[in-house]
Structures are given as structure tokens and as C-alpha cells.
Design a protein around this motif. Structure first.
Motif, PDB file in Angstrom:
ATOM      1  N   SER A  94      28.927 -13.775 -15.954  1.00  0.00           N
ATOM      2  CA  SER A  94      29.748 -14.278 -14.853  1.00  0.00           C
ATOM      3  C   SER A  94      28.912 -14.549 -13.607  1.00  0.00           C
ATOM      4  O   SER A  94      29.156 -15.519 -12.888  1.00  0.00           O
ATOM      5  N   ALA A  95      27.905 -13.724 -13.356  1.00  0.00           N
ATOM      6  CA  ALA A  95      27.086 -13.916 -12.153  1.00  0.00           C
ATOM      7  C   ALA A  95      26.284 -15.217 -12.234  1.00  0.00           C
ATOM      8  O   ALA A  95      26.212 -15.986 -11.265  1.00  0.00           O
ATOM      9  N   ALA A  96      25.679 -15.494 -13.399  1.00  0.00           N
ATOM     10  CA  ALA A  96      24.887 -16.714 -13.545  1.00  0.00           C
ATOM     11  C   ALA A  96      25.767 -17.952 -13.452  1.00  0.00           C
ATOM     12  O   ALA A  96      25.418 -18.937 -12.789  1.00  0.00           O
ATOM     13  N   LEU A  97      26.922 -17.919 -14.091  1.00  0.00           N
ATOM     14  CA  LEU A  97      27.827 -19.076 -14.052  1.00  0.00           C
ATOM     15  C   LEU A  97      28.351 -19.304 -12.640  1.00  0.00           C
ATOM     16  O   LEU A  97      28.399 -20.442 -12.157  1.00  0.00           O
ATOM     17  N   ALA A  98      28.756 -18.226 -11.967  1.00  0.00           N
ATOM     18  CA  ALA A  98      29.294 -18.367 -10.613  1.00  0.00           C
ATOM     19  C   ALA A  98      28.232 -18.864  -9.645  1.00  0.00           C
ATOM     20  O   ALA A  98      28.520 -19.639  -8.722  1.00  0.00           O
ATOM     21  N   ARG A 155      35.164 -24.496 -16.293  1.00  0.00           N
ATOM     22  CA  ARG A 155      35.978 -23.825 -17.318  1.00  0.00           C
ATOM     23  C   ARG A 155      35.324 -22.513 -17.744  1.00  0.00           C
ATOM     24  O   ARG A 155      35.989 -21.468 -17.815  1.00  0.00           O
ATOM     25  N   ARG A 156      34.026 -22.562 -18.023  1.00  0.00           N
ATOM     26  CA  ARG A 156      33.325 -21.341 -18.434  1.00  0.00           C
ATOM     27  C   ARG A 156      33.334 -20.307 -17.308  1.00  0.00           C
ATOM     28  O   ARG A 156      33.477 -19.105 -17.556  1.00  0.00           O
ATOM     29  N   THR A 157      33.200 -20.765 -16.070  1.00  0.00           N
ATOM     30  CA  THR A 157      33.149 -19.844 -14.934  1.00  0.00           C
ATOM     31  C   THR A 157      34.494 -19.164 -14.734  1.00  0.00           C
ATOM     32  O   THR A 157      34.563 -17.955 -14.465  1.00  0.00           O
ATOM     33  N   VAL A 158      35.581 -19.930 -14.849  1.00  0.00           N
ATOM     34  CA  VAL A 158      36.922 -19.353 -14.712  1.00  0.00           C
ATOM     35  C   VAL A 158      37.129 -18.248 -15.740  1.00  0.00           C
ATOM     36  O   VAL A 158      37.637 -17.160 -15.429  1.00  0.00           O
ATOM     37  N   HIS A 159      36.725 -18.502 -16.969  1.00  0.00           N
ATOM     38  CA  HIS A 159      36.919 -17.506 -18.032  1.00  0.00           C
ATOM     39  C   HIS A 159      36.032 -16.286 -17.814  1.00  0.00           C
ATOM     40  O   HIS A 159      36.460 -15.136 -17.980  1.00  0.00           O
ATOM     41  N   ALA A 160      34.784 -16.513 -17.413  1.00  0.00           N
ATOM     42  CA  ALA A 160      33.833 -15.401 -17.297  1.00  0.00           C
ATOM     43  C   ALA A 160      34.113 -14.517 -16.088  1.00  0.00           C
ATOM     44  O   ALA A 160      33.853 -13.303 -16.128  1.00  0.00           O
ATOM     45  N   THR A 161      34.614 -15.093 -14.997  1.00  0.00           N
ATOM     46  CA  THR A 161      34.794 -14.321 -13.764  1.00  0.00           C
ATOM     47  C   THR A 161      36.156 -13.635 -13.680  1.00  0.00           C
ATOM     48  O   THR A 161      36.393 -12.862 -12.756  1.00  0.00           O
ATOM     49  N   ALA A 162      37.061 -13.926 -14.622  1.00  0.00           N
ATOM     50  CA  ALA A 162      38.350 -13.225 -14.610  1.00  0.00           C
ATOM     51  C   ALA A 162      38.128 -11.755 -14.979  1.00  0.00           C
ATOM     52  O   ALA A 162      37.157 -11.397 -15.646  1.00  0.00           O
ATOM     53  N   ARG A 198      42.780  -9.086 -17.518  1.00  0.00           N
ATOM     54  CA  ARG A 198      43.574 -10.316 -17.492  1.00  0.00           C
ATOM     55  C   ARG A 198      43.127 -11.268 -18.590  1.00  0.00           C
ATOM     56  O   ARG A 198      43.937 -11.963 -19.211  1.00  0.00           O
ATOM     57  N   ARG A 199      41.836 -11.314 -18.851  1.00  0.00           N
ATOM     58  CA  ARG A 199      41.312 -12.187 -19.898  1.00  0.00           C
ATOM     59  C   ARG A 199      41.861 -11.777 -21.262  1.00  0.00           C
ATOM     60  O   ARG A 199      42.292 -12.610 -22.056  1.00  0.00           O
ATOM     61  N   ARG A 200      41.866 -10.469 -21.536  1.00  0.00           N
ATOM     62  CA  ARG A 200      42.405 -10.005 -22.817  1.00  0.00           C
ATOM     63  C   ARG A 200      43.897 -10.287 -22.917  1.00  0.00           C
ATOM     64  O   ARG A 200      44.398 -10.645 -23.986  1.00  0.00           O
ATOM     65  N   ALA A 201      44.604 -10.157 -21.807  1.00  0.00           N
ATOM     66  CA  ALA A 201      46.047 -10.431 -21.835  1.00  0.00           C
ATOM     67  C   ALA A 201      46.325 -11.892 -22.153  1.00  0.00           C
ATOM     68  O   ALA A 201      47.260 -12.212 -22.909  1.00  0.00           O
ATOM     69  N   VAL A 202      45.526 -12.782 -21.591  1.00  0.00           N
ATOM     70  CA  VAL A 202      45.711 -14.210 -21.864  1.00  0.00           C
ATOM     71  C   VAL A 202      45.436 -14.508 -23.331  1.00  0.00           C
ATOM     72  O   VAL A 202      46.192 -15.233 -23.996  1.00  0.00           O
ATOM     73  N   HIS A 203      44.359 -13.970 -23.881  1.00  0.00           N
ATOM     74  CA  HIS A 203      44.054 -14.197 -25.296  1.00  0.00           C
ATOM     75  C   HIS A 203      45.144 -13.605 -26.192  1.00  0.00           C
ATOM     76  O   HIS A 203      45.494 -14.200 -27.224  1.00  0.00           O
TER      77      HIS A 203
END
Length: 930
Positions: A211-215, A292-299, A303-308
Motif C-alpha cells: 500500500s505504501a509503494a502504490l500510494a 484501482r490497485r491503490t484503492v484496494h491496497a490502502t483499504a 473492510r477489504r475482507r468484508a467486500v470480498h
């Protein structure tokens, strides 16, 4: 980590040649008139770097840099006064980076200033904006230069430059795959690694792009959004992760959101779609894959597991087993082992009855591998993922999966499958010598437990040796196979039983092809015909693209071009039907070769053009080199020396680096044939002599004989008769072999060129008779041209006119413009006006199709190809294609000559088609649009 890798800052500019050309055109024009360009691209693609390059390159005047936000106090008048004052003495370049971050008043001021500047003000304006959101209305009308991700070769060059080549091969592959062509992300990932990690001495961190690299590269996750908008972005990002894309089904997303938020806040349904998304029909799509990748990685992980989990429930309820299981596995959390989930996921991925793309199966196998604790089973699943990625046409994705599959504890069969996939990948996009060794290693590892796979690896290794032009290695590889026991699946294997592997291999086809190919290379046609004929015959009922490709290849070996065309066309259809993107360029390659061998150069060109596009899209540079060689050969008979040179240069660039002797020989032959067609026999003889005369530099063992007729013609014209005779013995053997339908007629033509006068006449006639049996307009026309030239020199003008007229008609029929020009010159030397000139112009135009007439008239009136395409409602490529036919049919070399010819026809009022085009009458609708 023990530290960060220091990345070189003074790296070279990689790629972006098209964009730099557009900027250079603006800079070069500034001393005379002003202009402006908008540079658009997602974060990290190098917008700032490109503007800095432009600023450094501009030498004609000052450069004005506008800051990230000039502020609301900036007015139109201030901007105009500043720019006009500065440009009074010298042209000015204005660079405004990240203009999308300016406030609305500043953007408005700049937009109005641009509209009110005249070209005489000599002000050049370069703006850059991020394409992860809509372009501001103030800049919407500016001409745009788009930045795309770097191509794999350019990204690899950047990585090597930034690290001085210190990255280990496996690490290099993973970095390139993770960066997805984004240069800033690639550099950020390198900087994140320690020297030990970069060199492969320590394991890489997981995930590599965290997440840090993508952000850092994306400028952070989208902010200032409502909770509903954040969930919408995250759900679209997560849904796209399960479909290998940046878009997602809107219904799926909305159903998952309802499960995620059973009671949404007031007004949630009425909220506009966030700027980072586009709703096109029933699909949500991110404007930027990086965002798109940044949104997924920084959540947050919760919350990410709940969405999946919500997506999994919707998908499983709708019967989508594989994607549902994938999202269920992602809802478990990180890569901690989960044996039950991994086994279920791998089993469904291997089930051919489950509808799924190769890319989706690759994702499922890779996720199953992540959740697998046992090293051998994990290696097997990563290998299966790499197989599917290769079938999906993604070798750049397959390579890091193969790197992850390395496990010395894995059984020999698993390691052999991985080596087989690696070898096939290198065969299509790497040094073929390396591919040959990988495939031989695969065969030895697979021999005990998977003999059919081992046999397929051997045949692929022979393909690699063939491509390299290594006849001894090819024969040694094809040595008689040892007897082996019946094969069953390896114990405990969950590989793609129903799902097809990357190297599906009907055992009978592999065996017969191997036996027949070796017999052919040994010169035993009596033993080669039956097994290769069986391979061809099976192609009539097969529906698997791999077997159909073997059928087409066997037909080419036997010289049965009609069977090769049928097999290639069926293989192409089967590859498209099965979604085997990686096999499409190969099917098109065989189709192009078959058309070329049959003398149908326009059809060969059409297949090779599509093959080149698909080969480049699927990362197959070796296959692309073969298509470029075919395109060079097709163009060599036309009046396009620049096209020939471009394709030859590109083909040889890859061929030399990857050891592609076959592609190199074809490309060099094309260059020489272009020289011969343009009346430069000395150059042609020099080029071809290196290919066909005995010596270490002789061309590919199965290709150089095809170039012998060209060499004999060039050598005779250049006075090198002994050299010409030296190769005819070998060529006579090739003609007797029967694998080339044109060879017998070409041999008679070669003998006629070298024969004394009392024998040449009969030899030319014999050659033409043999051409009538073999077919092929181009080769027959070449013989008729040489015969006509011989007759003219013997002062037999009446006979010469007939032969030369036949040659001209044949060349025009197959679009061989450069050779048609030779025939016209010969006819003029006889005092005969060739058709298509003088008073015969209207009749000549009458031979064009209605579509060609329309295009010819638009171009004659001064329209560009693009303007003609817009006027006729067709593509520019269609206009390009038909215009080449028009030039060849009319024998003109320029648009000026075409305009003159059309003008003469209209004045004479003798071509009804031209008058109908002028009136817009009923014939306007009769032309087929190709």
C-alpha cells in the motif's frame, strides 16, 4: 529488510518515441508560430519527465514554468500580457505540470488565455494532467498526447538502467510484472528492496507492491469521498481483481454493496459516480489501473475482507463457482495457509466443465498456491497458474509464477512441467538456444512419469533448434524415441485435467510429426510422406488448436499449401474459440507462410499484419519477428522500399538477439528481392550470395533454397555466372524433393538464364508450362518478364510484346507494382505503350473496383488518406490498403500522377464509374467495403 537499494537518478529516457515526436514538432514550429499540447497519463507514467525533457530540448527562447497552482489571483489579462511580452523578442515555451490540481479560477484563466492567443504570438504551451479523472472543461479542446504504460522491453531497459543490471533474473521478472509498465512504480519497488533482496539472496517482501509503494506513486488513495463512494470504489476494485480487468459488472457491484450496507445512509443511491470511475453501459471501470490497485491496497484489511465476502456471496448465489471461491479465499485475510480453501480452489480451476478464461484460471491457481503450505503442491499450483497465464497470452505474468514455483523438493514431474512452460515461453519471446535447453531438460524430467508431456517437450525443442537454424541439434533432438509405458496423471496431481494446459499434445500427432520431420531433414521423403500426411489428415477432424497447428506445419513441410491454409485457418478459429490468445499469432504465422508459398502476397500481408499486432500484444517478440519477415517479403514486390527496410530492420533486431536464423534469412531475402525488383542486381547478388553460397554464413537450412531463384537472376545480371551455376545442383535436388510447388518451374527458369541461345527458348517455355501446373501469378509473371526481355534482345518484338504484356498483367493482378514497372519499361523500349497510360487511361480506370474508384477520386482531389476514410465511412487502414492496389493497377508512383490520370478520365467521359461517383448515383453503394 536490511536497507534500501540506491536507484540511479541519471537514467536514460526509455520509450515514448511517439510522444517525444509530437512534442518535438511543437518545439520546432515555435520560431514561426505558436501551438499547444495536453500531455495526459495516469500517475507515475512520466508526465513530469516528458515536460522536463521538452524544456531541456527547447533552445530557441526562454522557458516559463507555471507552478502547481498559480492561485486564483491570476487573470486572463495578466497571462496574456506576460506571454505576449515574453514572446516579442523570442519564442516562449510554457510548461504547466499537474494542471488538474489548479483551482477553478486559475484553470479558467489559463484556458481563456490559450483561446485568445494567436499563432503569431509564438507561444508554445505544454500542460500535463492526470488521466485518472475527467479532463477539466477548460482544457477539453486542446490536442492531447496520451501516455501509455511502457512496453515490456522499455520497462526492462529502465529496470536494468536503474539497477546497473544487478537484479537477479527471477527478481527482475517479478518486478516487471508487478510494475505493469508504470516507470515510477518500478523505480519505487526497486528502491524498496535491499541489495540482498534485489540479487535474490533473500526472499522478496509480500506483497511486493504494498500500500505504501502504490500510494506514493498514485499520490494517495482518493480522498474527500462519502462512505458510500469509498465502498463503491473498493467494491469495483475488488470485483476487478477477480476478472483480471479494471472493470466490473455494475449489477454485481450494486448487489454486493447492498449486502455490505444493508441500510445505506440517506441519499446514497442518488450520489454521482466518483470521478475515478466510469459507468459505461452495465460496467464500472476505473480510469486508472494504478488507482484501482491503490484503492484496494490502502483499504483496511477488515473492510477489504468484508467486500470480498459480499462479492463471494453474490457470485456463489448466481452459480459462478470459480470467481465466488476466489473472493471467498480473499475474504480469509493474508497468505496464511488454508489447505481446505486451497484444495477447493485448485480443484475447480482444474475442472474443464467450469466456464472460465485462462486468465481467471491462472489467478485461481496462483491464489491456491499462496494458501498452500506443502512446498511440492505449492510449486505444482504455481506451475499450473503459469501454464494458464501463457495460454492467456501473458508471458510476462507467467515468468514470475514460474519463479515462485521453484522448489527443489517438488517431484521431477512438477519441475519438468515448469521447465516445459519456461521453454515454450522462451521459444516465443527469448533466445531460442535457451529455449532448446530448457525443453530438453523438461523432457528428461518428465520422461518417467509423464512420457506424453516429455514427447511434446522434445518436439518443442526441435522447433527451437529449427528456429535457430541448427540442423545437427534438430536431428539429434528428433532421434527415435525410446519405448515407454502407458501414462496416467501423476499421483495427487490437481493440474488442469479438464482445463487445457499450455502445451496440449495428442500423442499420435506428436509421434507422427516427430518421425516425419526427422525423415524429411534426412532427405528421406519416402519415409516422411506417410507420417506427416497422417498429421495433415487428422487436421480435417481436429478441434484442438495445438493439433491443428501441427497439421498446418506438417502441410508446409510437405509443400501442400492448400492443406496448410486449411489447417492454419482452422487453428486460428479454434484458438479464438478456446480463448487461447497465445496461439493466435502462431496460427496467423502459418497462414501467412502458406499464402506466401502460394504466391498470394496480399493475403500473406493481411495475415501477417494481424499476426504482428497480436504477437506484440501477447508479448511474443520472436513470433513478431517472423511476421515482420513475411511483411517485408510481401512489400518487396510492391513499390514500398521504406516499408521493406522498416520490417527488415525490426525483424533482424530481434532475430540477432534471440538467434532466429529462419526469420533472419527471410528478412535478408526480402531486402535482396526488393533490390532486384528495383533494378539493382549487384546489391541483390551481394546480399543473396551470403545466404545461398556455401560457407559459414549460409542462411537457414530450410529457407535458403527458396532464395536461390532470386540469386541466380541477380547473379546472371551482375555477371556472376559461375556463382549462379554453383547453387543449381542443390536447388535441383530441392526441386526433385517435391516440397515446393514452384521449384520445378523456377529451376527451368534458372537454367534458361544460364543456357546458350539455342536452348534458352525451350527452357523458358518449359518453365511457363510448369508454372501453369503449379499456379501462382507472381512467379509466372517473373518468368514471362525474363522471357520477354530475352526475346527483345533477340529482336523478336512481336513475341516479346506478348510475353511482356502477360507479365505486366500478372504483376498487376497480384499487386507487384515494382515488377510491373519493369515490364512497362520493357514494353516502352519496344515502342509499345503499356496499358494504363496515354489514351488507354479511361479503360485502365475501368478495371478498378467501385470502392477503389471512389478512393482514387478523393485522393486525386487532394484528400489525405484519413480525410478520404472519413468521407467514405471506412477506416484509414482500408483506404491505405485499397490505395496500394490503385497505385499498382494504374502503374502510378505518386498522388500527382494519380490526379492527372483521374482528370484525363473525367475529361474523356469514358468511365461510367467515375461519373457515377461524381453524381453520387446508384453505383455509390455497389462497392464492397473491405
Amino acid at each position: 529488510m536490511t536497507g534500501e537499494t540506491t536507484v540511479r537518478t541519471a537514467v536514460r529516457f526509455h520509450g515514448r518515441s511517439t510522444q517525444r515526436k509530437a512534442l518535438r514538432a511543437l518545439l520546432d514550429a515555435l520560431p514561426h508560430h505558436g501551438g499547444h499540447l495536453l500531455v495526459a497519463g495516469e500517475p507515475g507514467l512520466g508526465r513530469t519527465t516528458l515536460l522536463r525533457w521538452a524544456a531541456r530540448s527547447f533552445r530557441a527562447g526562454p522557458v516559463l514554468h507555471l507552478g502547481p497552482d498559480p492561485g486564483a489571483h491570476v487573470t486572463v489579462g495578466q497571462l496574456l500580457d506576460t506571454l505576449r511580452t515574453a514572446s516579442a523578442a523570442a519564442p516562449v515555451l510554457v510548461c504547466a505540470d499537474d494542471a488538474h490540481l489548479w483551482d477553478a479560477p486559475a484553470r479558467t484563466a489559463l484556458g481563456r488565455a490559450v483561446r485568445r492567443l494567436s499563432t503569431a504570438d509564438r507561444v508554445g504551451l505544454l500542460l500535463s494532467v492526470a488521466s485518472d479523472r475527467p479532463v477539466a472543461p477548460e482544457f477539453a479542446r486542446l490536442p492531447v498526447v496520451h501516455l501509455d504504460p511502457l512496453t515490456p522491453p522499455d520497462a526492462a531497459a529502465l529496470l536494468d538502467d536503474a539497477t546497473d543490471g544487478a537484479a537477479a533474473p527471477a527478481v527482475r521478472e517479478q518486478l516487471l510484472a508487478e510494475a505493469e509498465g508504470n516507470p515510477a512504480l518500478l523505480v519505487a519497488l526497486v528502491r524498496r528492496l535491499s541489495p540482498a533482496e534485489l540479487r535474490g539472496h533473500r526472499p522478496l517482501p509480500r506483497p511486493l507492491a504494498d500500500s505504501a509503494a502504490l500510494a506514493e506513486v498514485a499520490g494517495g488513495a482518493p480522498s474527500g469521498l462519502s462512505a458510500h463512494a469509498r465502498d463503491l470504489l473498493l467494491t469495483v476494485a475488488a470485483a476487478g481483481q477477480g476478472t483480471d480487468g479494471t472493470d466490473a459488472d455494475a449489477g454485481l457491484v450494486q448487489d454486493a454493496l447492498r449486502r455490505l450496507r444493508p441500510e445505506p445512509g440517506p441519499g446514497a443511491g442518488a450520489e454521482p459516480v466518483p470521478d475515478h470511475l466510469v459507468l459505461a453501459g452495465d460496467r464500472f471501470r476505473f480510469r486508472s489501473p494504478l488507482v484501482r490497485r491503490t484503492v484496494h491496497a490502502t483499504a483496511t484489511s477488515e473492510r477489504r475482507r468484508a467486500v470480498h465476502r459480499a462479492l463471494a456471496e453474490v457470485l456463489e448465489g448466481g452459480g459462478h463457482r470459480l470467481t465466488g471461491l476466489l473472493h471467498r479465499s480473499w475474504s480469509l485475510g493474508g497468505p496464511e495457509p488454508a489447505p481446505a480453501a486451497a484444495d477447493r480452489l485448485a480443484a475447480v480451476a482444474a475442472d474443464g466443465a467450469v466456464p472460465a478464461s485462462h486468465g481467471l484460471r491462472a489467478t485461481a491457481y496462483a491464489r491456491a498456491a499462496e494458501l498452500t503450505a506443502d512446498g511440492a503442491r505449492r510449486a505444482e499450483r504455481y506451475t499450473a497458474a503459469a501454464e494458464q497465464a501463457l495460454l492467456a497470452g501473458c508471458p510476462e505474468r507467467a515468468r514470475p509464477l514460474l519463479a515462485a514455483a521453484r522448489d527443489r523438493a517438488a517431484p521431477a514431474a512438477v519441475r519438468g512441467r515448469a521447465e516445459l512452460v519456461r521453454g515454450v515461453t522462451e521459444l516465443r519471446d527469448g533466445p531460442v538456444g535457451d529455449a532448446h535447453q530448457s525443453l530438453l531438460l523438461a523432457a528428461s524430467l518428465l520422461a518417467a512419469d509423464a512420457p506424453a508431456d516429455a514427447a511434446a517437450a522434445v518436439l518443442a525443442a526441435a522447433d527451437a533448434a529449427w528456429a535457430a537454424g541448427d540442423l545437427p541439434a534438430c536431428l539429434a533432438t528428433l532421434a527415435p524415441e525410446p519405448p515407454h509405458r502407458a501414462e496416467g496423471p501423476p499421483p495427487g496431481s490437481d493440474g488442469p485435467a479438464g482445463a487445457r494446459s499450455a502445451v496440449a499434445h495428442p500423442a499420435a500427432v506428436v509421434h507422427d510429426h516427430r518421425v516425419g520431420m526427422r525423415a524429411l531433414l534426412e532427405g528421406r521423403l519416402d519415409r516422411a510422406g506417410a507420417p506427416l500426411g497422417q498429421v495433415v489428415e487428422r487436421g480435417r477432424t481436429e478441434d484442438r488448436p495445438e493439433a491443428l497447428l501441427r497439421s498446418a506445419a506438417a502441410a508446409l513441410l510437405l509443400g501442400d499449401v492448400d492443406a496448410a491454409r486449411r489447417g492454419g485457418a482452422r487453428a486460428l478459429a479454434a484458438a479464438r474459440q478456446h480463448g487461447s490468445d497465445t496461439l493466435v499469432p502462431q496460427a496467423l504465422e502459418y497462414l501467412a507462410y502458406a499464402e506466401l508459398r502460394a504466391g498470394r502476397h496480399p493475403q500473406a500481408r493481411t495475415h501477417a499484419e494481424e499476426g504482428l499486432r497480436t504477437a506484440l500484444r501477447t508479448g511474443q517478440r520472436n513470433t513478431a519477428a517472423h511476421h515482420r519477415a513475411v511483411l517485408a517479403l510481401a512489400a518487396s514486390i510492391e513499390e514500398e522500399p521504406d516499408v521493406v527496410a522498416r520490417h527488415v530492420t525490426a525483424a533482424l533486431d530481434t532475430a540477432r538477439r534471440h538467434g532466429l536464423a529462419q526469420a533472419a534469412t527471410l528478412a535478408q531475402w526480402a531486402a535482396a528481392r526488393a533490390d532486384l525488383g528495383r533494378g539493382r542486381p549487384f546489391d541483390a547478388a551481394d546480399r543473396l550470395g551470403l545466404l545461398v553460397l556455401p560457407g559459414p554464413g549460409r542462411g537457414h537450412f530450410a529457407v535458403w533454397r527458396l532464395a536461390v531463384p532470386c540469386f541466380v537472376e541477380a547473379a546472371v545480371l551482375a555477371g556472376r555466372h559461375e556463382d549462379a551455376r554453383a547453387v543449381l545442383t542443390d536447388f535441383a535436388g530441392w526441386a526433385a524433393f517435391g516440397a515446393d510447388p514452384q521449384a520445378a518451374a523456377q529451376l527451368a527458369r534458372c537454367h534458361a538464364l544460364l543456357a546458350p541461345a539455342e536452348h534458352a527458348d525451350a527452357l523458358y517455355r518449359s518453365a511457363l508450362d510448369r508454372h501453369d501446373e503449379a499456379g501462382g501469378d507472381f512467379e509466372r509473371a517473373r518468368t514471362a518478364l525474363l522471357y520477354g526481355k530475352w526475346l527483345r534482345r533477340r529482336r523478336r518484338p512481336r513475341e516479346a510484346r506478348g510475353r511482356l504484356g502477360t507479365a505486366l498483367a500478372g504483376f498487376e493482378r497480384c499487386g507487384a507494382g515494382v515488377w510491373a514497372a519493369q515490364a512497362r519499361d520493357e514494353l516502352r523500349a519496344l515502342g509499345a505503350a503499356p496499358q494504363g497510360t496515354g489514351t488507354g487511361t479511361p479503360a485502365r480506370l475501368g478495371l478498378l473496383t467501385p470502392q477503389q474508384l471512389r478512393i482514387a477520386r478523393h485522393v486525386a482531389e487532394g484528400a489525405t488518406n484519413r480525410e478520404a476514410a472519413l468521407a467514405l465511412g471506412v477506416s484509414t487502414r482500408t483506404v491505405d490498403y485499397h490505395l496500394r492496389k490503385v497505385f499498382a493497377a494504374l502503374g502510378v508512383r505518386s498522388r500527382l500522377e494519380l490526379a492527372r490520370m483521374v482528370g484525363e478520365a473525367e475529361q474523356a467521359h469514358e468511365v461510367q464509374g467515375v461519373r457515377e461517383v461524381r453524381r453520387g448515383g446508384p453505383q455509390e453503394k455497389t462497392g464492397a467495403q473491405h
